[in-house]
Motif scaffolding. Structure first.
Motif, PDB file in Angstrom:
ATOM      1  N   TYR A 462       0.797  -1.250   0.000  1.00  0.00           N
ATOM      2  CA  TYR A 462       0.000   0.000   0.000  1.00  0.00           C
ATOM      3  C   TYR A 462       0.816   1.280   0.000  1.00  0.00           C
ATOM      4  N   ALA A 465      -0.673   3.914  -2.068  1.00  0.00           N
ATOM      5  CA  ALA A 465      -2.115   4.210  -1.929  1.00  0.00           C
ATOM      6  C   ALA A 465      -2.315   5.711  -1.717  1.00  0.00           C
ATOM      7  N   ALA A 468      -6.044   6.381   3.046  1.00  0.00           N
ATOM      8  CA  ALA A 468      -6.171   5.282   4.018  1.00  0.00           C
ATOM      9  C   ALA A 468      -7.190   5.714   5.068  1.00  0.00           C
ATOM     10  N   PRO A 516      -7.053   0.770   1.688  1.00  0.00           N
ATOM     11  CA  PRO A 516      -6.602   0.224   2.974  1.00  0.00           C
ATOM     12  C   PRO A 516      -7.373   0.817   4.154  1.00  0.00           C
TER      13      PRO A 516
END
Ligand code: F6R
Length: 609
Positions: A462, A465, A468, A516
């Motif tokens: 992640y 990413a 989150a 996530p």
């Protein structure tokens, strides 16, 4: 917030100033500069960017000045640039000033000075200072500083070098920290102790309104009316190595690993040998006064505010009194119902955060008693509070707060248990059980630190990413806020925290495949509800990493990754739950190539409002 240094003696000033600034870089790092007295001239070297940019530029020059001042900046008035970097000088280059704080009436002063013919080169509030000195100077720098401080409003710590008086530097303070280091045939001044530690342990902590006249041989401190002030020497007890990285790649990692020791130090001497009572000799309230408290307020900023959120929950539960919590920058503007029967707890690692200090002053003005929970001995907040509970975390250098948070939580438990003990709101057996668990937290943090390999694969997957989410219920929700802040501030991943039950009222729209989600599920009585919320995000194909207590196997069936923390009393869980979140943020930041200890746009302590 910025860092300032000054030196006068027989050593070479330039390397001493640059080393001091390195130790203060946590206070600001968007530009830096030094001013030296050489060849009968004031020479100023300034550079935008981190301190290394200035060091590289000066690397091959030979300086022989034995006095000077320096500055590392965190921009408030005027963007980071060479021109806006400090020290600033007057029109004729006779005064160089390094300043930390904000001159609130600078626009009026600037206009007045321009009308008198002064030429400004920067956009900063600070530049009015050297021009004011130029305007008022009549042969005595200390006299001129006294006169100048009558004209300026706002906060300042400043160090001044003057061409006409090469044998002294002058420092003054109002609402921004300043420490004088007392050497042998040389003297120092800096915003914070780490900048002085490799030279001396003997210091004068300057108070508001004080002016220090510093020569190589002596330091004379006066108040703003020129009256002599007798200062006591404050001897720094901690080691210089405590302010170094000690083999770790970053201060943040070192400070995360220092938590077991820090937690033990916070508790040291505050629990009776029978482990049944809390001993807080610092809080000199009579039992009568404690019983007369009608309401408790907690106020703080950032991570310290998050510690306060845990404090609110814990103290309400233990003491059965209403506890309100405010972000310190909001507190005094909402006209809080604080009065003589209120107890106010202010939380601040640095003890210098301007908004928290202002909230403290407002509370005292309204007649409340104030307990300060702080890490820095003799900081402004420590000095102005009625009672001080030091966290004893040791110097925290990384901008992202870690050991300060867990030790602040520990102080919240201590205060809650102590008040409950006096007010008789928690049965002795229960208090004893919590105290026993409290003492085990340090060892349990060590267990977590030795077992967080699972975080690496999550980080690997992640690290790119964009978003989150951190979710939790009850105390877990407050820790989720701290987890999200840590991730945002050092890895620059956009992170949000939510009360898990609140997601379905809007934010669930953002939960799509692969997002996530870090789900905190340490609170046994809320566990089933938390599992339902986890299922809601799983149903939208989020990837979930959970933090749960050891022995809770059910969680493994509903999430993708689990980090188990050792079992503890549910009220104490935040101290453990946050540790894997600190590690997660740290490893994400490293994986993304971010500057862990000095994240962009931030500073360690915010001494401006
Ligand atoms: C975040 C962080 C900040 C501080 C905040 C208050 O990691 O460190 O949010 O917690 O600036 O600072 P202190 O505790 O010094 O008042």
């Amino acid at each position: 917030m910025c860092g300032i240094v000054g030196y006068i003696g027989s050593g070479l000033a330039a390397p001493i100033l640059l080393d001091g600034l390195k130790k203060l870089e946590y206070r600001g790092y968007d530009s830096s500069g030094i001013a030296l007295l050489e060849d009968d001239r004031l020479k100023v070297y300034k550079k935008v960017g981190k301190l290394d940019a200035l060091r590289n530029e000066l690397a091959f020059r030979n300086f022989y000045a034995t006095s000077g001042v320096g500055h590392t900046r965190w921009a408030t008035h005027g963007r980071p640039s060479d021109e806006n970097a400090h020290p600033h000088v007057d029109c004729q280059g006779r005064f160089a000033v390094a300043h930390n704080g904000i001159i609130e009436n600078y626009l009026t002063l600037r206009e007045w000075l321009i009308s008198k013919g002064h030429k400004f080169r920067s956009e900063t509030d600070t530049e009015v200072l050297p021009h004011l000195l130029e305007e008022f100077y009549e042969g005595d720098l200390v006299e001129t500083v006294i006169q100048m401080t009558k004209k300026i409003e706002g906060s300042y710590a400043m160090v001044i070098l003057a061409l006409d008086e090469p044998n002294r530097i002058v420092a003054a303070r109002q609402d921004s920290p300043l420490v004088v280091g007392l050497g042998n045939g040389e003297n120092f001044v800096a915003s914070d102790i780490p900048a002085l530690l490799c030279h001396t342990r003997n210091t004068y902590i300057l108070e508001d309104g004080e002016i220090a006249d510093i020569t190589a041989g002596e330091v004379i401190v006066t108040d703003q009316y020129g009256r002599l002030v007798e200062k006591n020497i404050f001897e720094v007890k901690w080691e210089a190595s405590q302010a170094e990285k000690g083999g770790y790649d970053h201060f943040m990692l070192k400070e995360i690993h220092e938590q077991p020791r820090a937690l033990r130090d916070t508790l040291s001497g505050r629990i009776d040998p029978g482990e049944s009572e809390i001993v807080l000799s610092e809080i000199k309230m009579t039992p009568e006064e404690v019983k007369n408290i009608s309401k408790i307020f907690i106020t703080a900023c950032g991570t310290a505010y998050h510690a306060g959120l845990v404090g609110k929950n814990v103290i309400e539960k233990l003491v059965r009194l209403p506890v309100e919590i405010d972000i310190a920058s909001e507190f005094r503007y909402r006209d809080p119902l604080v009065d003589e029967s209120s107890l106010v707890i202010v939380v601040s690692q640095s003890g210098e955060t301007a908004d928290t200090l202002a909230a403290l002053r407002e509370s005292r003005r309204r007649g409340a008693k104030v307990i300060a929970v702080t890490n820095v001995v003799d900081s402004s907040i420590a000095r102005e509070a009625d009672y001080v509970l030091y966290t004893w975390a040791g110097p925290e250098i990384a901008v992202a707060s870690t050991k300060a948070y867990t030790t602040q939580l520990t102080c919240m438990y201590l205060i809650g248990l102590y008040l409950a003990q006096i007010r008789g709101t928690v049965p002795g057996t229960e208090r004893k059980a919590i105290i026993r668990e409290l003492k085990k937290l340090g060892d349990k943090v060590s267990v977590i630190l030795n077992n967080c390999a699972a975080i690496d694969s999550f980080v690997d997957t992640y690290k790119n990413a964009p978003n989150a989410f951190f979710i939790g219920r009850g105390l877990d929700q407050t820790v989720a806020m701290e987890g999200a802040l840590k991730l945002k501030e050092i890895s620059y991943i956009h992170a949000e925290s939510y009360a898990a039950g609140e997601l379905k009222h809007g934010t669930l729209a953002l939960i799509v495949e692969g997002v996530p989600v870090i789900a905190l599920a340490t609170q046994q009585d809320l566990f089933e509800k938390m599992v339902s919320n986890i299922k809601e995000v799983k149903a939208r194909d989020a990837t979930v990493m959970a933090v749960a207590m050891a022995g809770i196997e059910e969680i493994e069936k509903v999430v993708d990754h689990v980090l188990h923390i050792p079992n503890t009393h549910p009220l104490l869980a935040p101290v453990l739950t946050v540790v894997p979140l600190q590690i997660l943020a740290y490893r994400m930041a490293v994986a993304r190539g971010c500057d862990v200890d000095q994240p962009r746009n931030l500073a360690k302590s915010v001494t401006v409002e």
